[in-house]
Design a protein around this motif. Structure first.
Motif, PDB file in Angstrom:
ATOM      1  N   ASN A 399       0.646  -1.077  -0.101  1.00 32.03           N
ATOM      2  CA  ASN A 399      -0.134  -0.086   0.121  1.00 32.03           C
ATOM      3  C   ASN A 399       0.969   1.102   0.167  1.00 32.03           C
ATOM      4  O   ASN A 399       0.543   2.267  -0.842  1.00 32.03           O
ATOM      5  CB  ASN A 399      -0.968   0.090   1.161  1.00 32.03           C
ATOM      6  N   PRO A 400       1.803   1.581   1.024  1.00 34.37           N
ATOM      7  CA  PRO A 400       2.709   2.769   0.716  1.00 34.37           C
ATOM      8  C   PRO A 400       3.468   2.658  -0.523  1.00 34.37           C
ATOM      9  O   PRO A 400       3.991   3.536  -0.829  1.00 34.37           O
ATOM     10  CB  PRO A 400       3.790   2.560   2.029  1.00 34.37           C
ATOM     11  N   LEU A 401       3.982   1.301  -0.926  1.00 29.03           N
ATOM     12  CA  LEU A 401       4.747   1.459  -2.079  1.00 29.03           C
ATOM     13  C   LEU A 401       3.962   2.043  -3.323  1.00 29.03           C
ATOM     14  O   LEU A 401       4.667   2.617  -4.336  1.00 29.03           O
ATOM     15  CB  LEU A 401       5.154   0.081  -2.454  1.00 29.03           C
ATOM     16  N   SER A 402       2.543   1.852  -3.418  1.00 32.33           N
ATOM     17  CA  SER A 402       1.817   2.254  -4.482  1.00 32.33           C
ATOM     18  C   SER A 402       1.965   3.618  -4.915  1.00 32.33           C
ATOM     19  O   SER A 402       2.179   4.210  -5.821  1.00 32.33           O
ATOM     20  CB  SER A 402       0.283   1.976  -4.265  1.00 32.33           C
ATOM     21  N   PRO A 403       1.884   4.743  -3.901  1.00 30.37           N
ATOM     22  CA  PRO A 403       2.079   6.133  -4.232  1.00 30.37           C
ATOM     23  C   PRO A 403       3.347   6.436  -4.513  1.00 30.37           C
ATOM     24  O   PRO A 403       3.688   7.369  -5.285  1.00 30.37           O
ATOM     25  CB  PRO A 403       1.442   6.660  -2.930  1.00 30.37           C
ATOM     26  N   ILE A 404       4.275   5.505  -3.941  1.00 28.63           N
ATOM     27  CA  ILE A 404       5.839   5.980  -4.069  1.00 28.63           C
ATOM     28  C   ILE A 404       6.189   5.819  -5.671  1.00 28.63           C
ATOM     29  O   ILE A 404       6.698   6.565  -6.290  1.00 28.63           O
ATOM     30  CB  ILE A 404       6.557   5.181  -3.068  1.00 28.63           C
ATOM     31  N   VAL A 405       5.701   4.582  -6.313  1.00 28.88           N
ATOM     32  CA  VAL A 405       5.844   4.192  -7.441  1.00 28.88           C
ATOM     33  C   VAL A 405       5.359   4.912  -8.344  1.00 28.88           C
ATOM     34  O   VAL A 405       5.669   5.412  -9.580  1.00 28.88           O
ATOM     35  CB  VAL A 405       5.739   2.529  -7.601  1.00 28.88           C
ATOM     36  N   ALA A 406       3.947   5.324  -8.029  1.00 33.38           N
ATOM     37  CA  ALA A 406       3.190   5.997  -8.838  1.00 33.38           C
ATOM     38  C   ALA A 406       3.792   7.434  -9.123  1.00 33.38           C
ATOM     39  O   ALA A 406       3.944   8.175 -10.075  1.00 33.38           O
ATOM     40  CB  ALA A 406       1.648   6.357  -8.453  1.00 33.38           C
ATOM     41  N   SER A 407       4.176   8.421  -8.077  1.00 34.88           N
ATOM     42  CA  SER A 407       4.997   9.418  -8.067  1.00 34.88           C
ATOM     43  C   SER A 407       6.208   9.470  -8.779  1.00 34.88           C
ATOM     44  O   SER A 407       6.443  10.148  -9.542  1.00 34.88           O
ATOM     45  CB  SER A 407       5.281   9.900  -6.558  1.00 34.88           C
ATOM     46  N   LEU A 408       6.599   8.278  -8.554  1.00 33.58           N
ATOM     47  CA  LEU A 408       7.987   7.922  -9.536  1.00 33.58           C
ATOM     48  C   LEU A 408       7.808   8.072 -10.882  1.00 33.58           C
ATOM     49  O   LEU A 408       8.504   8.860 -11.980  1.00 33.58           O
ATOM     50  CB  LEU A 408       8.868   6.741  -9.125  1.00 33.58           C
ATOM     51  N   ASP A 409       6.822   7.233 -11.416  1.00 34.13           N
ATOM     52  CA  ASP A 409       6.406   7.164 -12.843  1.00 34.13           C
ATOM     53  C   ASP A 409       5.763   8.577 -13.174  1.00 34.13           C
ATOM     54  O   ASP A 409       6.289   8.892 -14.347  1.00 34.13           O
ATOM     55  CB  ASP A 409       4.996   6.207 -12.797  1.00 34.13           C
ATOM     56  N   LEU A 410       5.076   9.381 -12.543  1.00 35.62           N
ATOM     57  CA  LEU A 410       4.807  10.768 -12.951  1.00 35.62           C
ATOM     58  C   LEU A 410       6.153  11.678 -12.984  1.00 35.62           C
ATOM     59  O   LEU A 410       6.150  12.389 -14.035  1.00 35.62           O
ATOM     60  CB  LEU A 410       4.035  11.371 -11.797  1.00 35.62           C
ATOM     61  N   MET A 411       7.102  11.408 -12.029  1.00 32.26           N
ATOM     62  CA  MET A 411       8.377  12.447 -12.372  1.00 32.26           C
ATOM     63  C   MET A 411       8.882  11.869 -13.470  1.00 32.26           C
ATOM     64  O   MET A 411       9.737  12.768 -14.296  1.00 32.26           O
ATOM     65  CB  MET A 411       9.313  11.943 -11.140  1.00 32.26           C
ATOM     66  N   ASP A 412       9.160  10.499 -13.687  1.00 30.02           N
ATOM     67  CA  ASP A 412       9.581  10.079 -14.955  1.00 30.02           C
ATOM     68  C   ASP A 412       9.021  10.397 -16.243  1.00 30.02           C
ATOM     69  O   ASP A 412       9.709  10.912 -17.231  1.00 30.02           O
ATOM     70  CB  ASP A 412       9.626   8.612 -15.104  1.00 30.02           C
ATOM     71  N   LEU A 413       7.670  10.688 -16.070  1.00 31.70           N
ATOM     72  CA  LEU A 413       6.940  11.250 -17.414  1.00 31.70           C
ATOM     73  C   LEU A 413       7.368  12.685 -17.402  1.00 31.70           C
ATOM     74  O   LEU A 413       7.439  13.254 -18.840  1.00 31.70           O
ATOM     75  CB  LEU A 413       5.408  10.824 -17.044  1.00 31.70           C
ATOM     76  N   ARG A 414       7.529  13.348 -16.590  1.00 27.90           N
ATOM     77  CA  ARG A 414       7.946  14.816 -16.603  1.00 27.90           C
ATOM     78  C   ARG A 414       9.394  14.830 -17.008  1.00 27.90           C
ATOM     79  O   ARG A 414       9.619  16.078 -17.525  1.00 27.90           O
ATOM     80  CB  ARG A 414       7.451  15.514 -15.264  1.00 27.90           C
ATOM     81  N   ASN A 415       9.989  14.045 -16.810  1.00 26.69           N
ATOM     82  CA  ASN A 415      11.549  13.957 -17.117  1.00 26.69           C
ATOM     83  C   ASN A 415      12.161  15.322 -16.765  1.00 26.69           C
ATOM     84  O   ASN A 415      12.833  15.938 -17.513  1.00 26.69           O
ATOM     85  CB  ASN A 415      11.688  13.856 -18.664  1.00 26.69           C
ATOM     86  N   GLU A 416      12.201  15.564 -15.491  1.00 24.21           N
ATOM     87  CA  GLU A 416      12.961  17.042 -14.926  1.00 24.21           C
ATOM     88  C   GLU A 416      14.504  16.398 -14.864  1.00 24.21           C
ATOM     89  O   GLU A 416      14.766  15.456 -13.880  1.00 24.21           O
ATOM     90  CB  GLU A 416      12.265  17.266 -13.871  1.00 24.21           C
ATOM     91  N   ALA A 417      15.383  17.005 -15.486  1.00 21.45           N
ATOM     92  CA  ALA A 417      16.786  16.841 -15.444  1.00 21.45           C
ATOM     93  C   ALA A 417      17.288  17.252 -13.875  1.00 21.45           C
ATOM     94  O   ALA A 417      18.141  16.475 -13.545  1.00 21.45           O
ATOM     95  CB  ALA A 417      17.432  17.716 -16.237  1.00 21.45           C
ATOM     96  N   SER A 418      16.665  17.810 -13.032  1.00 23.39           N
ATOM     97  CA  SER A 418      17.281  17.993 -11.978  1.00 23.39           C
ATOM     98  C   SER A 418      17.132  17.141 -10.888  1.00 23.39           C
ATOM     99  O   SER A 418      17.858  16.813  -9.897  1.00 23.39           O
ATOM    100  CB  SER A 418      16.811  19.458 -11.296  1.00 23.39           C
ATOM    101  N   SER A 419      15.934  16.249 -11.005  1.00 25.20           N
ATOM    102  CA  SER A 419      15.711  15.011 -10.258  1.00 25.20           C
ATOM    103  C   SER A 419      16.158  13.743 -10.685  1.00 25.20           C
ATOM    104  O   SER A 419      15.649  12.672 -10.252  1.00 25.20           O
ATOM    105  CB  SER A 419      14.232  15.172  -9.895  1.00 25.20           C
ATOM    106  N   GLN A 420      16.825  13.691 -11.760  1.00 23.11           N
ATOM    107  CA  GLN A 420      17.203  12.371 -12.256  1.00 23.11           C
ATOM    108  C   GLN A 420      17.779  11.541 -11.498  1.00 23.11           C
ATOM    109  O   GLN A 420      17.543  10.190 -11.514  1.00 23.11           O
ATOM    110  CB  GLN A 420      18.048  12.600 -13.820  1.00 23.11           C
TER     111      GLN A 420
END
Length: 733
Positions: A399-420
């Motif tokens: 359950n806590p892993l689900s929002p973590i992975v979803a947030s990471l997927d969202l960050m990967d979609l945005r592809n911000e270089a500063s957080s790579q």
């Protein structure tokens, strides 16, 4: 009073007793001694001699017939062996061998065909069909497998073809210079064996039968056409059940005639039987029989006179023993009255002692069974609690892993270089935590025997390239991959991916530099090797490395991390695929190599390989979850992908959203506060029959998936869901 009642029988037993042996000797002396003196021995010896001579004569005839049958089969084997030794067979020139076989069949009137099969039983050619034509069906496949396995020539069983024509195979293994194994089979009509019978010199009124290894008639001197392929008479079958190679006895023919029969078994496992009417045999001595009958009548008269005086007492005593034995077997109290015959008296004592011992053992066994039943109930309860705990643990960790992975997927979609860099770290740790959860649940399935695999054709080479390309290797720790274009095995793609991921994870933990992955195809097997240049293993570690929860020594193990379950899971998955996994190391500090051997499988048809293409379009999606972080993170990912997203934290809110406007897809958590996801799915399905329902939950065991699909869900996803999982959830099947 109880003491007195038990003492009275004991006092009665102290009287004088008579040995049963003495009584039987008296009976034998008065009844059987005169008969022996009048000539039993002479008649017995004459009768035995006549019987032995008759049996010997019949057995000689059966052996001669068996030798003739073996000679005929030897001729067929020799012909096939000659074909197997031709230069064309040695060179693997099957077309030339086909021509040779056709010539052999033309020269043998009763040969129907010559068939060549490979070691697996597949037909390579039939001499009565053009080379390369359809193989057809193999009759008597059991003898074909036996010949291929044993490497020895044999004669098979008679069988009836489609037109009712009977035939039997003679099979000879063959080997070419390249080491390929074949089996040459001659299909022969039973008329060949009938002519063998017709050439033999036997009494004219006799009946001769040849039976194959299964007991079916191959040839018969009478009514051959109507009996071939069928069983012999029941009495002959019973006689042939004698474990010896040959035997003599009275039987009844299929026509109902009484005959004296003898049979013998051939070197090829067949049987030959000959039956002769009793009238054709030498008559017994009628004078001796009359004398024997007179002496027997006199002896029986004397025995009856004496037995009438003694039998009543003996029979009454034995009846008492019978009742006592029956009571002992039925678990009832045993009471046997005393007897003046000592053996019967001792038997009665033994019965009562056995009854007392039985009662004691029954009481002890009842206590032991009750104890075992309690232990078994405790074990079942403990296993059930363990399974429930692990399922709940997996749910609570996912359950806590689900929002973590979803947030990471969202960050990967945005592809911000500063957080790579930070995203890469979080992604590795989230995968590590997810792998720990999966390993705990998998090892529970393994120990309870519930781990299952779904076998399908899998291109192991493509799987290796995909897994190594997507594996999150550490900086400076490249994965060097060598794999052929194709290596098809019959396996579970997700489980084989898990095997390679676990081996790569192990190499990443304990290696220092690059990890080597090599896939070879040899000797009908796919060999997958994963090697590293890390800490290596000594002999003790090599023996225990696949044990559950086994880890290296503490300083190293704590540095490397893990629960010590990955390699144990690898071994069980490989074993379920019919393969073998092994570990190798030249010693500490010299690296390690893990090898997985899997049997090769057939590639699927091109129609089965073609993937189904799905039309992608923007959808109206309803996401329902009582975990606010997971709800918002999943919705954000879907919104970023361009879909219209609505959210609900309870089942009631979800039902209101559907009543207001039915979405295209509803993604539901199962553990909702006001209504479980299964009941909500039924409610939404009734309101919107075309709605696609997807379960997204922390419960991921096989029973959970089956329950979700049974409740009406179109798809079951286990938290944390990846971006690919969410895209799959929005794609209709």
């Amino acid at each position: 009073m109880p003491v007195s009642s038990q003492a009275d029988p004991m006092l009665l037993r102290q009287g004088t007793t008579v040995s049963l042996r003495r009584l039987l000797v008296l009976l034998t002396a008065f009844g059987l001694l005169p008969l022996a003196l009048l000539g039993v021995w002479g008649l017995h010896l004459v009768g035995e001699y006549q019987q032995r001579e008759q049996q010997r004569h019949l057995l000689d005839l059966a052996r001669a017939l068996s030798s003739a049958v073996d000679a005929e089969l030897d001729g067929a084997v020799a012909a096939l062996a000659g074909m197997a030794r031709t230069p064309a067979m040695a060179a693997g020139d099957l077309r030339t061998v086909h021509g040779i076989a056709r010539k052999h069949v033309a020269a043998q009137p009763e040969w129907l065909a010559v068939i060549l099969t490979d070691a697996s039983g597949a037909i390579l050619f039939r001499s009565n069909a053009p080379f390369g034509g359809p193989g057809g069906i193999i009759a008597d496949p059991a003898s074909l497998r036996q010949a291929a396995a044993s490497g020895q020539p044999l004669a098979g069983r008679v069988a009836l073809g489609k037109g009712g024509r009977a035939a039997f195979p003679v099979r000879v293994p063959a080997l070419d210079d390249a080491g390929r194994r074949y089996v040459l089979s001659a299909v022969i009509q039973p008329g060949r064996m009938l002519r063998v019978l017709e050439r033999q010199k036997v009494p004219g009124n006799s009946v001769i039968s040849i039976m194959d290894g299964g007991g079916a008639i191959v040839a018969r001197s009478k009514e051959h056409r109507h009996t071939v392929g069928g069983p012999p008479s029941a009495s002959l079958v019973k006689l042939m059940q004698d474990p010896r190679q040959e035997a003599v006895g009275e039987t009844t023919t299929l026509e109902g005639a009484q005959v004296m029969s003898a049979f013998t078994r051939s070197r090829y496992g067949w049987a030959v039987a000959i039956g002769v009417p009793p009238s054709a045999l030498a008559p017994a001595s009628m004078q001796g029989i009359a004398l024997y009958a007179a002496g027997l009548a006199a002896s029986l008269l004397a025995c009856m006179l004496l037995a009438s005086l003694l039998s009543h007492r003996i029979v009454r005593a034995f009846h008492s023993l019978q009742r006592g034995g029956a009571a002992l077997g039925a678990g009832l109290p045993v009471s046997v009255p005393p007897s003046r015959i000592s053996e019967i008296d001792e038997t009665g004592r033994a019965l009562m002692a056995a009854a007392a011992l039985r009662d004691a053992h029954e009481a002890e066994r009842s206590q032991l069974l009750a104890s075992l039943e309690r232990a078994l109930d405790d074990s079942r309860s403990a296993a059930r609690v363990k399974d429930e705990f692990l399922a709940m643990l997996g749910h609570e960790l996912r359950n806590p892993l689900s929002p973590i992975v979803a947030s990471l997927d969202l960050m990967d979609l945005r592809n911000e270089a500063s957080s790579q860099r930070e995203r890469a770290i979080l992604r590795r740790q989230a995968r590590h935590l997810q792998r720990l959860v999966d390993d705990l649940l998998d090892v529970s399935r393994i120990t309870s025997g519930k781990l299952r695999i779904d076998l399908r054709p899998v291109n192991l080479a493509e799987l290796v390239r995909h897994v190594t390309a997507s594996f999150p290797a550490a900086p400076g720790r490249a994965i060097e991959t060598q794999a052929p274009a194709e290596a098809w095995v019959l396996g579970d793609e997700s489980r084989l991916t898990q095997v390679l991921n676990n081996l790569l994870t192990n190499a990443a933990r304990f290696g220092k530099g690059a990890t080597g992955v090599r896939l070879l195809v040899e000797a009908g097997q796919a060999c997958l090797a994963v090697s590293d240049d890390g800490v290596g293993m000594d002999r003790e570690m090599l023996e225990r490395v696949f044990d559950p929860f086994f880890q290296a020594r503490q300083p190293l193990a704590r540095h490397a991390g893990g629960l010590g379950l990955g390699l144990a899971i690898v071994r069980r998955i490989v074993e379920l695929h019919g393969g073998v996994v092994s570990a190798h190391s030249e010693g500490p500090g010299k690296g390690s190599r893990f090898e997985v051997l899997l049997p090769l499988g057939a590639a699927p048809s091109k129609e089965a390989e073609a993937p189904a293409t799905a039309q992608t379009r923007l959808l109206d999606v309803l996401v329902v979850d009582d975990n606010l972080d997971a709800l918002r993170a999943t919705a954000a990912v879907l919104d970023y992908l361009g879909h219209t997203v609505r959210i609900a934290g309870t089942a009631a809110a979800a039902a209101e959203e559907v009543q207001r406007q039915a979405p295209d897809v509803a993604i539901l958590d199962i553990g909702l506060p006001d209504m479980d996801g299964y009941a909500l799915a039924a409610l939404l399905r009734a309101a919107a029959p075309a709605l696609r329902l997807v379960a997204l939950t922390g419960y991921g065991q096989r029973a959970d998936v089956a329950q979700a699909l049974g409740a009406g869900f179109d798809l079951h996803l286990t938290k944390p869901a990846t971006l690919e999982d969410l895209q799959r959830a929005l794609t209709p099947a």
